[in-house]
Design a protein around this motif. Structure first.
Motif, mmCIF file in Angstrom:
data_model
loop_
_atom_site.group_PDB
_atom_site.id
_atom_site.type_symbol
_atom_site.label_atom_id
_atom_site.label_comp_id
_atom_site.label_asym_id
_atom_site.label_seq_id
_atom_site.Cartn_x
_atom_site.Cartn_y
_atom_site.Cartn_z
ATOM 1 N N ASN B 65 24.289 66.723 43.360
ATOM 2 C CA ASN B 65 23.179 66.663 42.403
ATOM 3 C C ASN B 65 22.264 67.835 42.723
ATOM 4 O O ASN B 65 21.554 67.823 43.732
ATOM 5 C CB ASN B 65 22.433 65.339 42.550
ATOM 6 N N MET B 66 22.301 68.848 41.871
ATOM 7 C CA MET B 66 21.621 70.102 42.193
ATOM 8 C C MET B 66 20.100 69.978 42.262
ATOM 9 O O MET B 66 19.418 70.891 42.711
ATOM 10 C CB MET B 66 22.022 71.183 41.176
ATOM 11 N N VAL B 67 19.568 68.838 41.825
ATOM 12 C CA VAL B 67 18.120 68.619 41.940
ATOM 13 C C VAL B 67 17.725 68.429 43.405
ATOM 14 O O VAL B 67 16.674 68.885 43.847
ATOM 15 C CB VAL B 67 17.682 67.384 41.120
ATOM 16 N N ILE B 68 18.588 67.775 44.158
ATOM 17 C CA ILE B 68 18.220 67.421 45.528
ATOM 18 C C ILE B 68 19.204 67.921 46.584
ATOM 19 O O ILE B 68 18.902 67.879 47.769
ATOM 20 C CB ILE B 68 18.098 65.874 45.696
ATOM 21 N N GLU B 69 20.383 68.389 46.146
ATOM 22 C CA GLU B 69 21.425 68.691 47.128
ATOM 23 C C GLU B 69 21.952 70.131 47.044
ATOM 24 O O GLU B 69 21.940 70.748 45.975
ATOM 25 C CB GLU B 69 22.611 67.721 46.946
ATOM 26 N N ASN B 70 22.428 70.618 48.173
ATOM 27 C CA ASN B 70 23.202 71.858 48.244
ATOM 28 C C ASN B 70 24.643 71.497 48.541
ATOM 29 O O ASN B 70 24.922 70.392 49.013
ATOM 30 C CB ASN B 70 22.691 72.740 49.383
ATOM 31 N N TYR B 71 25.551 72.434 48.286
ATOM 32 C CA TYR B 71 26.936 72.172 48.660
ATOM 33 C C TYR B 71 27.556 73.436 49.253
ATOM 34 O O TYR B 71 27.070 74.552 49.025
ATOM 35 C CB TYR B 71 27.751 71.709 47.442
#
Lengths: 227, 78
Positions: B65-71
């Motif tokens: 979830n690009m609002v809260i997470e990096n990958y």
């Protein structure tokens, strides 16, 4: 079969407040509610209102609401929302709306880690929306919450924008889950999509302890079809 | 080919689970743990034809979830 008020409740595998939501809408509208399955590709025609219920869609796999947001019916819901059809997402429904990109931010694990299940006090921040017109500005209301992931997060710029545009519909009047700026419910820019963690469908008659939730449904119906 | 996708919370996003884990570690008597961040590891088995661009798209559309997470994507040689 053209009804006076055509509302639909979407059921995902793991939804558990869908019947309560349908009952609330039926109580307020006096009309049967369409029940739509997540795997359906299309919504009934000419809907006046779409509700995404609470629950644990897809077992909260990956992230709460993440799988449901990518289910077939959500393409139709996103498209309908874009046309201005009112969409209400409660609890898991709110999580689905953020995951689907219809509302900004994300709902994270409660700050206290624990599942919170109790009645909480809310403040009505915006009483100019379709969903909240029946409340008074700054009115204190009581509606139950029941969630593990209700900790609203958005970056500061987004939060400032939401506040500035009057898109914070409800705020917790007490500490509940660590939400940024105590936000309990947010509107989209057009005002036709509302996501909220508290359950208005659980407060629609005195036998449930109050009717603070019923006002929300009555506001929407009145706004859509006239008193 | 095996692909590992590491999903982690962005800096600045509070991590209640990480905080609880840190607290538990302290409770077990481990000292010196300054911070704990909990993430998620997702392993995919993919055809060699799956491009980096496609993997990026998978991450951005669903896995994170690009609002809260990096990958971070890591290809593991078979």
């Amino acid at each position: 079969m053209k009804k006076n008020f055509r509302a639909a409740v979407i059921t995902f595998p793991g939804s558990n407040c869908d019947r309560d939501m349908a009952v609330a809408l039926e109580e307020v509208t006096g009309e049967d509610v369409f029940r739509v399955w997540h795997g359906d590709a299309e919504l009934p025609a000419d809907l006046d209102f779409i509700a995404l219920p609470g629950g644990f869609s897809y077992g909260d796999y990956l992230r709460s609401g993440a799988m449901a947001a990518r289910s077939p019916i959500m393409r139709a819901v996103v498209e309908a929302a874009g046309r201005g059809v009112p969409v209400l997402g409660v609890c898991n429904g709110f999580q689905v709306l953020t995951e689907a990109g219809l509302l900004p931010g994300a709902l994270m694990r409660n700050a206290g880690i624990r599942f919170v299940c109790r009645e909480v006090a809310l403040t009505v921040e915006n009483n100019q929306s379709l969903f909240t017109a029946g409340y008074m500005k700054s009115q204190r209301i009581r509606i139950p919450v029941a969630h593990h992931d209700g900790n609203y997060f958005a970056d500061e710029a987004t939060l400032d924008r939401l506040e500035g545009e009057g898109r914070v519909a409800f705020r917790y009047a007490e500490e509940v889950n660590g939400s940024a700026r105590q936000i309990a419910g947010v509107l989209n820019a057009a005002g036709n999509v509302l996501g909220m963690m508290p359950h208005p469908e659980r407060m629609i008659e005195q036998a449930q302890g109050g009717i603070d939730g019923r006002v929300l449904f009555e506001s929407a119906v009145r706004g859509l079809v006239g008193a | 080919m095996k692909v590992r996708v590491y999903v982690s919370l962005k800096n600045g996003v509070l991590d209640p689970q990480g905080r609880a884990i840190q607290h538990s570690l302290e409770g077990l008597g481990f000292s010196g743990v300054q911070d704990v961040r909990a993430g998620r590891l997702i392993e995919l088995e993919v055809d060699d034809t799956v491009t980096d661009a496609a993997l990026d798209e998978m991450c951005q559309k669903l896995l994170a979830n690009m609002v809260i997470e990096n990958y971070r994507v890591e290809r593991i040689a078979a």
